[in-house]
Write a protein that holds these residues in place. Structure first.
Motif, PDB file in Angstrom:
ATOM      1  N   LEU A  30      27.329  24.193  58.911  1.00  0.00           N
ATOM      2  CA  LEU A  30      28.725  24.238  58.506  1.00  0.00           C
ATOM      3  C   LEU A  30      28.414  22.584  58.564  1.00  0.00           C
ATOM      4  O   LEU A  30      27.212  21.998  58.106  1.00  0.00           O
ATOM      5  CB  LEU A  30      28.186  23.728  60.493  1.00  0.00           C
ATOM      6  N   ALA A  31      29.734  22.122  58.585  1.00  0.00           N
ATOM      7  CA  ALA A  31      29.729  20.903  57.778  1.00  0.00           C
ATOM      8  C   ALA A  31      29.959  19.939  58.855  1.00  0.00           C
ATOM      9  O   ALA A  31      29.509  19.974  59.538  1.00  0.00           O
ATOM     10  CB  ALA A  31      31.086  20.955  57.654  1.00  0.00           C
ATOM     11  N   THR A  32      28.660  19.033  57.937  1.00  0.00           N
ATOM     12  CA  THR A  32      29.441  17.221  59.277  1.00  0.00           C
ATOM     13  C   THR A  32      29.872  15.911  59.085  1.00  0.00           C
ATOM     14  O   THR A  32      29.670  16.107  57.883  1.00  0.00           O
ATOM     15  CB  THR A  32      27.727  17.348  59.610  1.00  0.00           C
ATOM     16  N   SER A  33      29.803  15.953  59.549  1.00  0.00           N
ATOM     17  CA  SER A  33      30.970  13.937  58.951  1.00  0.00           C
ATOM     18  C   SER A  33      30.053  13.789  58.182  1.00  0.00           C
ATOM     19  O   SER A  33      30.079  12.606  57.885  1.00  0.00           O
ATOM     20  CB  SER A  33      30.740  13.282  60.179  1.00  0.00           C
ATOM     21  N   THR A  34      28.407  13.480  58.048  1.00  0.00           N
ATOM     22  CA  THR A  34      27.710  12.737  56.804  1.00  0.00           C
ATOM     23  C   THR A  34      27.435  13.412  55.531  1.00  0.00           C
ATOM     24  O   THR A  34      26.331  13.408  55.353  1.00  0.00           O
ATOM     25  CB  THR A  34      26.094  12.757  57.932  1.00  0.00           C
TER      26      THR A  34
END
Length: 145
Positions: free
Chosen positions: A125-129
């Motif tokens: 999953l994509a994350t903000s970091t």
């Protein structure tokens, strides 16, 4: 040598399924020698592996099943003849990438390589970091799809 004990037991369908798959059809003979890593040597031993698989899953390993069933002695030839619509995503920090498909085979069998990537990082999953290179890799994959 307890400081080298890195196994953290956890159970899931994925872990059990991958264990069975490694023991039955996807035998991956990975080991390490005397000076390969900072860890103590642990060479791959098919006899020990077979005994453990039979004990755990009641199946004997079939080390050549994949190449017998699918081919693969000349993976480029096999993919050129029979494959389509595949993206081989390779993080070159992943030791498995050395056995991966690292170049485009055809217009629909493509390789996307990233220097910094690791095993399956792009499918998490994509994350903000997430670093920019990972965002770009995912974007390229989506554009191909």
């Amino acid at each position: 040598m307890s400081c080298y004990h890195t196994y953290i037991p956890h159970d899931s369908e994925t872990i059990r399924g991958w264990g069975w798959q490694k023991c039955s059809k996807m035998v991956i003979p990975i080991g390490r020698g005397d000076n390969d890593t900072m860890f103590p040597p642990a060479p791959f031993n098919l006899t020990t592996f077979s005994r453990d698989c039979t004990s755990l899953y009641s199946v004997p390993p079939q080390p050549h099943w994949v190449t017998t069933y699918y081919g693969g002695h000349d993976i480029e030839l096999i993919l050129r003849r029979f494959a389509s619509n595949i993206i081989f995503s390779n993080g070159l920090r992943d030791p498995y990438s050395s056995g991966g498909v690292l170049k485009n085979i055809s217009q629909t069998v493509l390789a996307i390589n990233t220097v910094n990537g690791s095993h399956c990082l792009d499918i998490l999953l994509a994350t903000s970091t997430d670093p920019d290179w990972l965002v770009m890799q995912r974007k390229a994959e989506v554009e191909i799809i």
